[in-house]
Structure formats: C-alpha cells, structure tokens
Design an enzyme around this catalytic site. Structure first.
Site, mmCIF file in Angstrom:
data_model
loop_
_atom_site.group_PDB
_atom_site.id
_atom_site.type_symbol
_atom_site.label_atom_id
_atom_site.label_comp_id
_atom_site.label_asym_id
_atom_site.label_seq_id
_atom_site.Cartn_x
_atom_site.Cartn_y
_atom_site.Cartn_z
ATOM 1 C CG LEU A 206 15.673 0.334 -3.278
ATOM 2 C CD1 LEU A 206 15.404 1.380 -2.214
ATOM 3 C CD2 LEU A 206 16.697 0.834 -4.283
ATOM 4 C CE LYS B 289 8.887 3.090 -8.173
ATOM 5 N NZ LYS B 289 7.742 3.935 -7.766
ATOM 6 C CG ASN C 111 12.981 -8.437 -10.618
ATOM 7 O OD1 ASN C 111 12.561 -8.071 -9.532
ATOM 8 N ND2 ASN C 111 13.704 -7.663 -11.399
ATOM 9 C CG ASP D 200 13.038 -12.844 -6.356
ATOM 10 O OD1 ASP D 200 13.509 -11.693 -6.302
ATOM 11 O OD2 ASP D 200 11.879 -13.077 -6.719
ATOM 12 C CG LEU E 165 11.124 2.952 1.283
ATOM 13 C CD1 LEU E 165 12.634 2.760 1.180
ATOM 14 C CD2 LEU E 165 10.747 3.431 2.673
ATOM 15 N N GLY F 262 11.175 -7.625 3.232
ATOM 16 C CA GLY F 262 11.215 -9.025 2.794
ATOM 17 C C GLY F 262 12.639 -9.487 2.539
ATOM 18 C CG LEU G 112 8.706 -0.948 4.451
ATOM 19 C CD1 LEU G 112 10.104 -0.581 4.919
ATOM 20 C CD2 LEU G 112 7.873 0.304 4.199
#
Length: 339
Positions: free
Chosen positions: A246, A244, A212, A210, A232, A206, A186
């Site tokens: 999460l 997006k 990004n 971090d 998703l 995962g 995912l």
C-alpha cells in the site's frame, strides 16, 4: 514628305509605350485591394471569435459572480441562525478528539529513490497531512529524517510546508527521540499481524516509493535494529488482486479510519483504491469455491488438484506479482518495505 514624318511618329509611339509601361509598373507596385491585408488563418479566426464571445459574456459572468456571493452569504446566515454556538466550524472542532498515537513517516530512504518517486512520496505526504487535519481523531504526525531530495522538492514546489500545523518535521532519525520499546514498524513482510492499535505506541510507515526494487528492506531494517514490527490485518478481511503493498497515504488513512470506526474491514474498504480489486474474504472464499465447482463440471473431473496447485503457485511467484503490480499501478510503500 511622308518618309520624313515616319520617324517622328515612330519616336512618339515609343515614348508613349515607355510611359505606359512605367505607369503599369507603378500600378503593379501599389498594393491591390486583396494585398492590403494578410489573409487570416483558421486558428486566428477561432481566437478572434473566442475573444469576441469572452467580451460579450463579460456582463453575464459579472452577474453570476454577484449571485454566487449572495448565495454564499445567505448560506452562512442560515448556518449562523441554525447553530446555537454561532459557528459550524466551532461545533466541529469541539468534536475532534486528538489521539495520543504517534504515526511516523520515515524519510530515511531518500538516496534509494529517483526524483520521480520523490515527487510521488511528496504528494503522499501532502495527502497524509490533509487527512490528519480533517480527521475526527487526528494522530501525532511525525516526518523524520527529513532532508535531501525530498526537502529540496518541497522547498521548490510546496513552500507552504514550513507553516504546516499539527505536525512534527524533524531532520533527525526517529530513534534519536523515541524509545525503542515504543516503536512498531509497519511492514507487510512481518509475520506479526496487528490486531489492535496501542495508542501509547509510535507506528512507523516507511517513506519509500521504489516499485519493489528494494523488497523486504523495511522488515530487515526493523529486525536489525531490534524494533518491533507488524503488518496490518489485511489478509483477515480483504482479498486483493495484487500484493499487499500500500502507498504511504493509504496506510496512514486506514489507521485514521480505524481510530474513528474501530472496524478494520470498514477502514480497509473505505480507503483502498478500486484498482486493488479488494473484496471481503468471506465473499472471496464463496466465489473461489463456486469457481472450482464450475471448473470441475466443465472438465468432467472431481479431483484434479495438481492443476489448482500449479495455478496457485503461478499467482504467488515473484514474476507474476510484479506483473500484477505494474498492471494495477501499485506504488510500493512502507507496508511492504522495511524501513
């Protein structure tokens, strides 16, 4: 005669003065009334007052505890009388249907995180565990590649993890005990949209917090290892102010909610935090259309598409996305990071 008496009188006077002086010194050395006790500061005075109140309310607290115990006993008795099987807990456990779906938190990114983010990941995993334990359709929960900083932090701050139930905690990588054809990673970077959940599959989240710094990592890892991947269907039902991305526990909880309701939109809006600014896509479209018309009226223009395009590009730029992530306190997780 008078002259002979003068020295004697003078000597006596001096002796008396010396005696009086020594007595004064002794008197001064004795602690006075104000010096016998050191003055009390305001902080000490407040402390003494609190202590006094605590002592005075001891009996009141004791009485409240007794009343609370009696109230709980009465509630338990009422529950026992109202349940034919004699226990609310047994009734709830009978309604639980375990899902065959496997949900994996991939903890193989330990070296890419600082201790602060490791602690955040730990808290997210704790939340996943707690939610899965109370879910009506709990999944087969796996923690893989468990070790390094994460394990050390759990050993130090959450020693009870070794007694967790209904969870498989493994030091091995997920690929060592699950078939590749059963795996689906995912990640929000995947072009594939997940429409339904296949309960025969193992979905990977995962375990990476971090902010990004490693954008696209999970997607790249899934692609390099030939593992199926998907995101998703967030964009089909939700419009958000931020990217997006999460947190691990949000992805986990959305899947649990979907297994119970079989409704993606309800699952998203039940779980997504308020700071994401999530609204249904249909309402977002209506609002966007209304805003455009209003802007046209205010500007006295009917076709200034270039300004709209510039606005869109600005929102989609990486710099603006990172800025929005910081403002919204986003904690990047598996859904945007290829694990």
């Amino acid at each position: 005669m008078s002259s002979e008496m003068l020295p004697a009188v003078s000597g006596t006077s001096n002796d008396e003065k010396k005696q009086d002086l020594s007595e004064d010194q002794e008197e001064n050395q004795k602690p006075g009334l104000g010096e016998r006790f050191e003055p009390i500061s305001k902080r000490q005075m407040k402390k003494l007052m609190k202590q006094k109140q605590w002592e005075e309310q001891r009996e009141l607290r004791k009485q409240k505890r007794k009343e609370k115990r009696k109230r709980k006993q009465l509630e338990r008795q009422c529950q026992l009388e109202s349940n034919t099987d004699g226990s609310d807990r047994k009734r709830i456990r009978r309604d639980v249907v375990h899902s065959t779906l496997r949900l994996i938190v991939d903890c193989s990114f330990d070296s890419l995180m600082v201790l602060k983010d490791i602690k955040k990941l730990h808290k997210q995993i704790q939340r996943c565990y707690a939610e899965n334990r109370r879910a009506l359709h709990p999944v087969q929960f796996y923690l893989t590649s468990h070790g390094g900083q994460l394990k050390k932090n759990m050993d130090e701050n959450d020693k009870g993890w070794v007694n967790w139930k209904d969870i498989h905690i493994k030091p091995e990588h997920y690929s060592e005990f699950i078939k590749k054809e059963d795996l689906i990673y995912l990640t929000s970077d995947s072009p594939n949209i997940l429409k339904e959940l296949d309960e025969s599959k193992a979905y990977i989240i995962g375990g990476l917090v971090d902010h990004n710094h490693h954008k696209g990592l999970t997607y790249k890892q899934a692609s390099d290892h030939g593992i199926d991947h998907a995101q998703l269907p967030l964009g089909d039902f939700v419009k958000m102010n931020s990217r997006k991305v999460l947190a691990v526990n949000h992805v986990f909880e959305i899947i649990l909610e979907y297994l119970e309701t079989r409704d993606w939109q309800e699952a998203f809006f039940t779980i997504l935090p308020q700071r994401k600014g999530a609204v249904p896509t249909d309402k977002a479209c209506e609002s966007s259309s209304h805003d455009k018309k209003l802007a046209q009226v205010e500007d006295g223009l009917n076709s200034d598409s270039s300004e709209e395009e510039n606005s869109t590009n600005l929102l989609d730029s990486p710099h603006e996305e990172e800025k929005q992530d910081k403002e919204n306190g986003t904690e990047p997780t598996v859904n945007s990071i290829p694990h």
